[in-house]
Design a protein around this motif. Structure first.
Motif, PDB file in Angstrom:
ATOM      1  N   LEU A  23     141.110  -0.168 100.151  1.00 21.23           N
ATOM      2  CA  LEU A  23     139.740   0.081 100.624  1.00 21.23           C
ATOM      3  C   LEU A  23     139.099   1.260  99.889  1.00 21.23           C
ATOM      4  O   LEU A  23     137.909   1.244  99.601  1.00 21.23           O
ATOM      5  CB  LEU A  23     139.748   0.339 102.132  1.00 21.23           C
ATOM      6  CG  LEU A  23     139.921  -0.889 103.013  1.00 21.23           C
ATOM      7  CD1 LEU A  23     140.070  -0.483 104.470  1.00 21.23           C
ATOM      8  CD2 LEU A  23     138.748  -1.836 102.838  1.00 21.23           C
ATOM      9  N   GLY A  24     139.908   2.281  99.586  1.00 19.20           N
ATOM     10  CA  GLY A  24     139.379   3.431  98.840  1.00 19.20           C
ATOM     11  C   GLY A  24     138.905   3.039  97.453  1.00 19.20           C
ATOM     12  O   GLY A  24     137.853   3.484  96.985  1.00 19.20           O
ATOM     13  N   VAL A  25     139.687   2.182  96.781  1.00 18.92           N
ATOM     14  CA  VAL A  25     139.288   1.715  95.449  1.00 18.92           C
ATOM     15  C   VAL A  25     138.014   0.893  95.533  1.00 18.92           C
ATOM     16  O   VAL A  25     137.093   1.043  94.722  1.00 18.92           O
ATOM     17  CB  VAL A  25     140.439   0.912  94.792  1.00 18.92           C
ATOM     18  CG1 VAL A  25     139.953   0.192  93.550  1.00 18.92           C
ATOM     19  CG2 VAL A  25     141.591   1.818  94.452  1.00 18.92           C
ATOM     20  N   GLU A  26     137.934   0.016  96.540  1.00 22.29           N
ATOM     21  CA  GLU A  26     136.730  -0.801  96.703  1.00 22.29           C
ATOM     22  C   GLU A  26     135.507   0.055  96.983  1.00 22.29           C
ATOM     23  O   GLU A  26     134.418  -0.205  96.460  1.00 22.29           O
ATOM     24  CB  GLU A  26     136.923  -1.824  97.826  1.00 22.29           C
ATOM     25  CG  GLU A  26     137.757  -3.001  97.428  1.00 22.29           C
ATOM     26  CD  GLU A  26     137.875  -4.032  98.531  1.00 22.29           C
ATOM     27  OE1 GLU A  26     137.029  -4.031  99.447  1.00 22.29           O
ATOM     28  OE2 GLU A  26     138.815  -4.826  98.457  1.00 22.29           O
ATOM     29  N   LEU A  27     135.680   1.076  97.815  1.00 22.61           N
ATOM     30  CA  LEU A  27     134.552   1.972  98.095  1.00 22.61           C
ATOM     31  C   LEU A  27     134.134   2.741  96.854  1.00 22.61           C
ATOM     32  O   LEU A  27     132.949   2.979  96.629  1.00 22.61           O
ATOM     33  CB  LEU A  27     134.919   2.944  99.217  1.00 22.61           C
ATOM     34  CG  LEU A  27     134.989   2.348 100.614  1.00 22.61           C
ATOM     35  CD1 LEU A  27     135.508   3.392 101.599  1.00 22.61           C
ATOM     36  CD2 LEU A  27     133.625   1.844 101.047  1.00 22.61           C
ATOM     37  N   ASN A  28     135.097   3.125  96.045  1.00 30.26           N
ATOM     38  CA  ASN A  28     134.797   3.865  94.821  1.00 30.26           C
ATOM     39  C   ASN A  28     134.090   2.982  93.797  1.00 30.26           C
ATOM     40  O   ASN A  28     133.156   3.416  93.121  1.00 30.26           O
ATOM     41  CB  ASN A  28     136.083   4.436  94.239  1.00 30.26           C
ATOM     42  CG  ASN A  28     135.818   5.483  93.193  1.00 30.26           C
ATOM     43  OD1 ASN A  28     134.738   6.044  93.141  1.00 30.26           O
ATOM     44  ND2 ASN A  28     136.803   5.753  92.371  1.00 30.26           N
ATOM     45  N   ASP A  31     132.450  -2.882  95.470  1.00 34.75           N
ATOM     46  CA  ASP A  31     132.943  -3.960  96.323  1.00 34.75           C
ATOM     47  C   ASP A  31     134.104  -4.653  95.607  1.00 34.75           C
ATOM     48  O   ASP A  31     134.449  -4.333  94.475  1.00 34.75           O
ATOM     49  CB  ASP A  31     131.842  -4.950  96.699  1.00 34.75           C
ATOM     50  CG  ASP A  31     131.231  -5.651  95.503  1.00 34.75           C
ATOM     51  OD1 ASP A  31     131.578  -5.294  94.373  1.00 34.75           O
ATOM     52  OD2 ASP A  31     130.409  -6.560  95.697  1.00 34.75           O
ATOM     53  N   TRP A  32     134.720  -5.633  96.257  1.00 31.73           N
ATOM     54  CA  TRP A  32     135.899  -6.276  95.696  1.00 31.73           C
ATOM     55  C   TRP A  32     135.584  -7.092  94.455  1.00 31.73           C
ATOM     56  O   TRP A  32     136.402  -7.246  93.569  1.00 31.73           O
ATOM     57  CB  TRP A  32     136.607  -7.132  96.743  1.00 31.73           C
ATOM     58  CG  TRP A  32     135.822  -8.336  97.185  1.00 31.73           C
ATOM     59  CD1 TRP A  32     134.922  -8.391  98.196  1.00 31.73           C
ATOM     60  CD2 TRP A  32     135.872  -9.634  96.616  1.00 31.73           C
ATOM     61  NE1 TRP A  32     134.386  -9.642  98.300  1.00 31.73           N
ATOM     62  CE2 TRP A  32     134.964 -10.442  97.338  1.00 31.73           C
ATOM     63  CE3 TRP A  32     136.579 -10.207  95.572  1.00 31.73           C
ATOM     64  CZ2 TRP A  32     134.744 -11.779  97.040  1.00 31.73           C
ATOM     65  CZ3 TRP A  32     136.360 -11.544  95.286  1.00 31.73           C
ATOM     66  CH2 TRP A  32     135.463 -12.309  96.014  1.00 31.73           C
ATOM     67  N   ARG A  33     134.336  -7.603  94.344  1.00 32.42           N
ATOM     68  CA  ARG A  33     133.968  -8.388  93.161  1.00 32.42           C
ATOM     69  C   ARG A  33     133.925  -7.504  91.909  1.00 32.42           C
ATOM     70  O   ARG A  33     134.342  -7.908  90.836  1.00 32.42           O
ATOM     71  CB  ARG A  33     132.631  -9.072  93.379  1.00 32.42           C
ATOM     72  CG  ARG A  33     132.686 -10.223  94.342  1.00 32.42           C
ATOM     73  CD  ARG A  33     131.310 -10.863  94.517  1.00 32.42           C
ATOM     74  NE  ARG A  33     131.294 -11.776  95.626  1.00 32.42           N
ATOM     75  CZ  ARG A  33     131.008 -11.447  96.873  1.00 32.42           C
ATOM     76  NH1 ARG A  33     130.707 -10.207  97.167  1.00 32.42           N
ATOM     77  NH2 ARG A  33     131.024 -12.349  97.820  1.00 32.42           N
ATOM     78  N   ARG A  34     133.401  -6.323  92.075  1.00 30.56           N
ATOM     79  CA  ARG A  34     133.358  -5.397  90.932  1.00 30.56           C
ATOM     80  C   ARG A  34     134.771  -4.980  90.519  1.00 30.56           C
ATOM     81  O   ARG A  34     135.020  -4.721  89.353  1.00 30.56           O
ATOM     82  CB  ARG A  34     132.538  -4.161  91.276  1.00 30.56           C
ATOM     83  CG  ARG A  34     131.064  -4.409  91.255  1.00 30.56           C
ATOM     84  CD  ARG A  34     130.330  -3.085  91.424  1.00 30.56           C
ATOM     85  NE  ARG A  34     128.908  -3.294  91.537  1.00 30.56           N
ATOM     86  CZ  ARG A  34     128.068  -3.251  90.509  1.00 30.56           C
ATOM     87  NH1 ARG A  34     128.529  -2.994  89.318  1.00 30.56           N
ATOM     88  NH2 ARG A  34     126.790  -3.457  90.680  1.00 30.56           N
TER      89      ARG A  34
END
Length: 129
Positions: A23-28, A31-34
């Motif tokens: 979740l931390g990586v996605e927030l950074n 989103d999950w697509r990026r």
């Protein structure tokens, strides 16, 4: 843990940690697509930036250009107030990018060097250099 029920596994803390890191990586990233397709979004971002650069003008350079235009117009107004019509014509032609032989021909067929020296002499005298 509502998702897994009683099947916690050997280390439930590790499962929580991995989920938090994800979740931390996605927030950074955004989103999950990026995160999953970084090259696609990199190309789209570059295209968006290129379009923005070509369509939108830089607002910071407008202020400098506007100030420069005001200063150059003030010099032309000063020439008009002093009654120097010939020098004003030379100044206008220099601003428009004419070369010295064309300017000399327009002023009265004088030697281009004489016209250039006279113009720069006037410029030095009025600017105080």
């Amino acid at each position: 843990m509502g998702r897994y029920g009683n099947a916690l596994g050997r280390s439930p803390a590790r499962r929580v940690l991995k989920k938090a890191l994800s979740l931390g990586v996605e927030l950074n990233v955004g989103d999950w697509r990026r995160r999953k397709y970084p090259r696609l979004y990199l190309a789209l971002d570059a295209l968006d930036e290129k379009i923005r650069d070509h369509t939108l003008a830089d607002p910071t350079s407008y202020a400098a250009l506007f100030e420069q235009q005001i200063m150059l117009d003030a010099v032309e107004d000063r020439l008009e107030q002093e009654g120097r019509g010939e020098m004003r014509l030379v100044y206008q032609m220099v601003r428009r990018g004419y070369n010295w032989p064309d300017i000399a021909g327009e002023v009265g067929g004088l030697d281009p060097e004489r016209v250039k020296r006279r113009f720069y002499r006037w410029l030095r005298k009025t600017s105080g250099y």
